[in-house]
Design an enzyme around this catalytic site. Structure first.
Site: not given
Length: 258
Positions: A96, A157, A184-185, A206
């Site tokens: 990644k 995040g 992401a997001g 995550n």
């Protein structure tokens, strides 16, 4: 089942391994998510240095596909070196790829990302680039040899969800044969469901799980949201309309009149 590169997976959820309150909660949450792929950062914990050995042992116990990343890399050289180390340590050609261009919003550097992608693909890697939702950049990444793209929903995040659905939908429509994973997001299960409803192949997240009050319960929620979103896409979501349309047709005389 769906295909990610040459692997058949049941879940369309990919999950990260950082920021959990404890190692045991990390394991329990990842198991609860049903994810078949877990990401990990070589730069944050280096197993070769000894300190990360326990962490890698915990991940191995999960018996999932590992997707190492180049998080924290700000240059092409850093990213390539990190990818090469990851391949040696984890015996995988998956990477990644992250090349960060801005510290404020952790936006990827499109020029460095493209350069690093070309070099790593020439070295035999299966590159999964973390990129923005810019159509032209994504087209160039595909031209460089990428078969999987990971456009952001919002900055890492932030938990803002899909801040530009138009751009993401455009990518999906223009790249029907490319595996697209929102990365992401994502902050709530509804965001993940939205991405899958749009036809995205998966989501990677995550913080939304790791920083939840109950990470295990939140992982379970995301598991169901991803399944629901994909099922809705396959069932065919009704198109939005500008004008109201009655759900019950009016035919003839109302039933209450003689």
């Amino acid at each position: 089942m769906w295909q990610l590169d040459d692997q058949s997976l049941e879940s369309r959820l990919l999950i990260g391994s950082a920021l959990y309150p404890s190692p045991s909660i990390m394991q329990d949450a990842i198991r609860a998510s049903g994810a078949g792929v877990v990401t990990l950062s070589l730069r944050r914990q280096n197993p070769g240095a000894g300190g990360g050995n326990d962490f890698w042992a915990l991940l191995r116990e999960l018996d999932l596909h590992l997707l190492p990343n180049t998080a924290g890399c700000h240059s092409v050289k850093e990213a390539i070196t990190t990818a090469q180390m990851a391949r040696e340590l984890f015996d995988t050609r998956w990477i990644k790829l992250e090349v960060i261009g801005d510290e404020y919003n952790l936006q990827p550097d499109p020029f460095g990302l493209l350069d690093a992608t070309r070099e790593l693909i020439s070295q035999g890697f299966e590159v999964l680039p973390y990129c923005t939702d810019d159509l032209v950049l994504c087209e160039k990444l595909v031209d460089a040899g990428c078969r999987i793209l990971m456009p952001w929903g919002a900055p890492i995040g932030t938990g803002k969800g899909l801040i530009n659905p138009y751009a993401l939908n455009t990518l999906r429509q223009r790249m029907p044969d490319i595996t697209l994973i929102v990365d992401a997001g994502i902050g709530a299960p509804s965001h993940a469901a939205q991405a899958l409803e749009m036809g995205y192949d998966g989501v990677l997240l995550n913080t939304a799980v790791a920083q939840a009050s109950d990470p295990v319960a939140m992982a379970t929620a995301f598991k169901h949201a991803v399944s629901a979103g994909r099922l809705a896409y396959e069932a065919g979501v009704m198109p939005a309309r500008d004008m109201a349309q009655p759900s019950t047709p009016v035919l003839g005389t109302p039933f209450w009149k003689p």
